[in-house]
Motif scaffolding. Structure first.
Motif, PDB file in Angstrom:
ATOM      1  N   TRP A 190      21.629  -5.838  13.264  1.00 19.88           N
ATOM      2  CA  TRP A 190      20.796  -4.709  12.867  1.00 19.88           C
ATOM      3  C   TRP A 190      19.519  -5.188  12.184  1.00 19.88           C
ATOM      4  N   GLU A 226      25.299  -7.507  10.435  1.00 15.08           N
ATOM      5  CA  GLU A 226      25.948  -7.300  11.730  1.00 15.08           C
ATOM      6  C   GLU A 226      27.183  -6.437  11.583  1.00 15.08           C
ATOM      7  N   THR A 227      27.578  -5.829  12.699  1.00 11.79           N
ATOM      8  CA  THR A 227      28.802  -5.032  12.742  1.00 11.79           C
ATOM      9  C   THR A 227      29.607  -5.429  13.974  1.00 11.79           C
ATOM     10  N   HIS A 272      30.451   0.345  14.624  1.00 15.17           N
ATOM     11  CA  HIS A 272      29.021   0.058  14.532  1.00 15.17           C
ATOM     12  C   HIS A 272      28.319   1.137  13.712  1.00 15.17           C
ATOM     13  N   GLU A 273      28.487   1.011  12.407  1.00 20.50           N
ATOM     14  CA  GLU A 273      27.897   1.933  11.452  1.00 20.50           C
ATOM     15  C   GLU A 273      27.249   1.097  10.361  1.00 20.50           C
ATOM     16  N   LYS A 274      26.011   1.445  10.007  1.00 18.66           N
ATOM     17  CA  LYS A 274      25.255   0.662   9.024  1.00 18.66           C
ATOM     18  C   LYS A 274      24.533   1.609   8.081  1.00 18.66           C
ATOM     19  N   THR A 275      24.631   1.338   6.787  1.00 17.42           N
ATOM     20  CA  THR A 275      23.850   2.096   5.823  1.00 17.42           C
ATOM     21  C   THR A 275      22.538   1.348   5.606  1.00 17.42           C
ATOM     22  N   ILE A 276      21.445   2.097   5.632  1.00 17.64           N
ATOM     23  CA  ILE A 276      20.121   1.494   5.543  1.00 17.64           C
ATOM     24  C   ILE A 276      19.270   2.259   4.541  1.00 17.64           C
TER      25      ILE A 276
END
Length: 93
Positions: A49, A58-59, A63-67
């Motif tokens: 990401w 990375e995931t 595939h969930e990322k906090t930004i």
């Protein structure tokens, strides 16, 4: 029809198409992060990401990322280990 069908290997589920994201603050005043979620045909693939050109992590599988983004228009890019990409522009307010 001889046009080959294009298959999306991965795509953003959340957020959708050029969203404006208004982040909130918690009770201590810290900014809450926005949550980005990606669907991948093969969830076991690693996904890397980026926000603009900055690597975020990375995931794998989920595939969930906090930004947390600075104010303004930002490009979120996800690249899997095979080089497939998904991109979305968002505006952080």
């Amino acid at each position: 029809d001889c046009t080959p069908a294009t298959t999306r290997i991965m795509q953003f589920i959340r957020p959708k198409h050029n969203p404006t994201i208004t982040t909130t603050r918690d009770i201590t005043g810290a900014q809450n992060d926005a949550i980005f979620e990606l669907a991948h045909q093969n969830p076991e693939k690693k996904v890397f990401w980026y926000i603009d050109s900055e690597f975020l992590g990375e995931t794998r599988t989920f595939h969930e990322k906090t930004i947390a983004g600075k104010k303004g228009k930002r490009l979120i890019t996800a690249v899997d280990e095979d080089g497939n990409t998904a991109k979305i522009y968002v505006v952080f307010e």
